[in-house]
Design a protein around this motif. Sequence first.
Motif, PDB file in Angstrom:
ATOM      1  N   UNK A   1       0.839  -1.204   0.000  1.00  0.00           N
ATOM      2  CA  UNK A   1       0.000   0.000   0.000  1.00  0.00           C
ATOM      3  C   UNK A   1       0.863   1.239   0.000  1.00  0.00           C
ATOM      4  N   UNK A   2       0.410   2.240  -0.763  1.00  0.00           N
ATOM      5  CA  UNK A   2       1.141   3.495  -0.795  1.00  0.00           C
ATOM      6  C   UNK A   2       0.207   4.664  -1.069  1.00  0.00           C
ATOM      7  N   UNK A   3       0.703   5.839  -0.715  1.00  0.00           N
ATOM      8  CA  UNK A   3      -0.003   7.090  -0.979  1.00  0.00           C
ATOM      9  C   UNK A   3       0.765   7.793  -2.077  1.00  0.00           C
ATOM     10  N   UNK A   4       0.068   8.160  -3.151  1.00  0.00           N
ATOM     11  CA  UNK A   4       0.720   8.864  -4.260  1.00  0.00           C
ATOM     12  C   UNK A   4      -0.055  10.127  -4.597  1.00  0.00           C
ATOM     13  N   UNK A   5       0.646  11.059  -5.221  1.00  0.00           N
ATOM     14  CA  UNK A   5       0.010  12.251  -5.777  1.00  0.00           C
ATOM     15  C   UNK A   5       0.278  12.200  -7.265  1.00  0.00           C
ATOM     16  N   UNK A   6      -0.785  12.366  -8.053  1.00  0.00           N
ATOM     17  CA  UNK A   6      -0.645  12.227  -9.493  1.00  0.00           C
ATOM     18  C   UNK A   6      -1.506  13.244 -10.229  1.00  0.00           C
ATOM     19  N   UNK A   7      -1.189  13.432 -11.479  1.00  0.00           N
ATOM     20  CA  UNK A   7      -2.004  14.238 -12.368  1.00  0.00           C
ATOM     21  C   UNK A   7      -2.765  13.266 -13.255  1.00  0.00           C
ATOM     22  N   UNK A   8      -4.085  13.291 -13.172  1.00  0.00           N
ATOM     23  CA  UNK A   8      -4.907  12.392 -13.975  1.00  0.00           C
ATOM     24  C   UNK A   8      -5.927  13.223 -14.738  1.00  0.00           C
ATOM     25  N   UNK A   9      -5.780  13.244 -16.049  1.00  0.00           N
ATOM     26  CA  UNK A   9      -6.678  14.009 -16.921  1.00  0.00           C
ATOM     27  C   UNK A   9      -6.815  15.461 -16.471  1.00  0.00           C
ATOM     28  N   UNK A  10      -5.673  16.038 -16.105  1.00  0.00           N
ATOM     29  CA  UNK A  10      -5.654  17.453 -15.733  1.00  0.00           C
ATOM     30  C   UNK A  10      -6.042  17.739 -14.299  1.00  0.00           C
ATOM     31  N   UNK A  11      -6.355  16.704 -13.510  1.00  0.00           N
ATOM     32  CA  UNK A  11      -6.714  16.913 -12.110  1.00  0.00           C
ATOM     33  C   UNK A  11      -5.656  16.275 -11.214  1.00  0.00           C
TER      34      UNK A  11
END
Length: 183
Positions: free
Chosen positions: A123-133
């Motif tokens: 398990x991990x916590x990530x921050x991503x850009x998905x379709x501009x969000x």
Amino acid sequence: MDHETHRSIEEAVLEILRNANMEEMTEYKVRTLAADRLGIDLSPPDRKRFVRSIVESFLTSHKEDPSDSAETPLEDQQQVEDPAADEEEEEAEEEEDDRRRRRGPKEYDDEGDLIVCRLSNKRRVTVQDFRGKTLVSIREYYEKEGKQLPTSKGISLTVEQWEAFAKAIPAIEDAIKKIVGSD
């Protein structure tokens, strides 16, 4: 990456290239100098590719018009196969990645998503850009062919949802203390 970040990276890289000693400059050095100048991490795969595209475009335009530069063009250095230099640059990148991992949370997965923390092996916590969000994802992962891939088990929160959750953390901590304290 947003438009403003793209523009500032491009401007910094081009300025570095215009003022560089092309006999000594490498893509890695350009990226490192730009990262230092801008105060942002340019080692994620998507940013490396973006810097590479700027460098290649610069080199292509200067190859067509060599009168722009009094220095030996960077493409001459890149065309000469020098395994020792390539190995040295790869080692420098690995050292930079190692320093970044030791220093803090600047770790990225294969898709360029920032890994904020590993809650467990799966398990991990990530921050991503998905379709501009921008999304904060807390997700389970599985391994396939040596790669960690996300499962459908988990949750992705928008920035607004994350902010609401973050505001509730003190109340959650208080509730945990009350439950643990009553045991």
